[in-house]
Design an enzyme around this catalytic site. Structure first.
Site, short mmCIF file in Angstrom:
data_model
loop_
_atom_site.label_atom_id
_atom_site.label_comp_id
_atom_site.label_asym_id
_atom_site.label_seq_id
_atom_site.Cartn_x
_atom_site.Cartn_y
_atom_site.Cartn_z
CB THR A 1 40.92 40.11 52.64
OG1 THR A 1 40.52 40.50 51.02
CG2 THR A 1 39.87 39.13 53.07
CB SER B 1 46.80 45.54 49.26
OG SER B 1 46.59 44.45 48.61
CB THR C 1 46.36 38.47 49.98
OG1 THR C 1 45.38 38.48 49.31
CG2 THR C 1 46.20 37.65 51.47
CG ASP C 2 44.36 41.43 45.71
OD1 ASP C 2 44.48 40.25 46.09
OD2 ASP C 2 43.29 42.11 45.45
C1 SIN Z 1 43.68 43.39 49.37
O1 SIN Z 1 44.83 42.98 48.87
O2 SIN Z 1 43.43 44.37 50.23
C2 SIN Z 1 42.27 42.71 49.32
C3 SIN Z 1 42.61 41.00 48.95
C4 SIN Z 1 43.02 40.45 50.21
O3 SIN Z 1 43.66 40.86 51.26
O4 SIN Z 1 43.08 39.16 50.31
#
Ligand code: SIN
Length: 320
Positions: A10, A57, A90-91
């Site tokens: 993100t 991710s 973050t995932d």
């Molecule tokens: C991801 O994990 O690539 C999408 C969600 C995020 O980064 O918060």
């Protein structure tokens, strides 16, 4: 010199023009554009930037972990490199952080960060997170602390950090101090072309045992059981688990609740030949098991890896 390695997420996301308002696509903005948005970048010292992957991710695979590991090792090997910053969605950030924590050498700082809001959000959190990560990676205090995660003004250790909330800037938390114990460095030199398949199987009311058979038939060499309570194995699973053990599949009993799951406390682990996750959440126990299996370990050696990764054991005061 700080080396910045970008993998998407993100933090590199932009609004999706083809979707309903509020939806965005992760991993589309290149690393150079992300750097351009960082306030006071010039004062942070010299850095290099490389786009390693451009993923959401949720789509990160163990093969991608190996690609990122090779790039991070190469960056750390450069004499001028003081530390590495990795931009990540973050995932699954906590999984990559734990994988790198177990496979990188001690010494120079390695800091992961991401963002909860896409790069084109009017109050994007990515630039501040990236700035904080660059500062931390350049700090002598961050040396020998293991892989670190910086989000929303907080520093977390790879062992304890979890994305505990699906939305909000304060999505990450950890029950542990920011310095994670590095089990014993046994995987720091690991060189493998691929990682073995290890599946996580959730236990819930009525969870069917044939998922175990399906995993084994599909080639899983290990199973991590994300069970209810204190790692309570459904009686209906026993025949399939025993059949899997007879085929040499490693089985780790873990919990979908916060740990610990201790050996022989709630099941006959010794008799069944099962391992236990301790206080590792199932996704992190899975990584420890994958690395152990990739190193050709079995039996007691595999048990020792799981125990070494169980940080609660190493930080818990000895019982009088
Ligand atoms: C991801 O994990 O690539 C999408 C969600 C995020 O980064 O918060």
């Amino acid at each position: 010199m700080i080396h910045l390695l970008a993998t998407g997420g993100t933090i590199a996301g932009e609004a999706d023009p083809d979707a309903r308002p509020g939806r965005y696509r992760a991993g589309v903005r290149p690393v150079e554009a992300l750097l351009a948005a960082v306030p006071g970048l010039d004062a942070l010292g010299p850095l290099t930037a490389r786009q390693i992957l451009a993923l959401d991710s949720k789509d990160m695979t163990p093969a991608d972990w190996l690609t990122l590991l090779a790039a991070t090792r190469a960056a750390l090997d450069e004499p001028a490199c003081a530390g590495v910053v990795i931009l990540h969605g973050t995932d699954t950030l906590e999984e990559t952080a734990w994988f790198l924590h177990l496979t990188l050498p001690a010494g120079k700082p390695v800091v992961l960060t991401g963002a909860m809001r896409p790069a084109d959000h009017p109050a994007a959190d990515g630039p501040a997170n990236l700035r904080a990560a660059l500062r931390l990676a350049a700090s002598p205090e961050a040396c020998d602390k293991g892989v670190l995660v910086v989000m929303n003004g907080q520093i977390f250790g790879a062992r304890g950090v979890v994305k505990a909330r699906s939305t909000g800037l304060d999505a990450f938390e950890s029950p542990e101090p920011w310095q994670s114990a590095r089990p014993d460095g046994r995987f720091a030199g690991l060189q493998v072309a691929e990682l073995p398949r290890v599946d996580i199987l959730p236990g819930y009311a009525g969870s069917p045992a044939d998922l175990i058979d399906a995993s084994v038939a599909a080639g899983a060499r290990g199973l991590v059981l994300a069970l209810a309570g204190n790692g309570s194995v459904p009686a209906a699973w026993l025949p399939a688990l025993r059949a899997a053990r007879r085929q040499g599949v490693a089985i780790v009993r873990g919990s979908r609740a916060a740990g610990p799951v201790e050996a022989d406390a709630n099941a006959d682990d010794t008799g069944e030949g099962w391992l236990t996750a301790g206080d590792q959440p199932p996704p992190k126990a899975r990584i420890a098991l994958m690395l152990g299996l990739a190193s050709g370990l079995g039996g007691e050696a595999l048990r020792a890896v799981l125990l070494a990764c169980d940080a609660a054991r190493s930080s818990r005061p000895a019982q009088a």
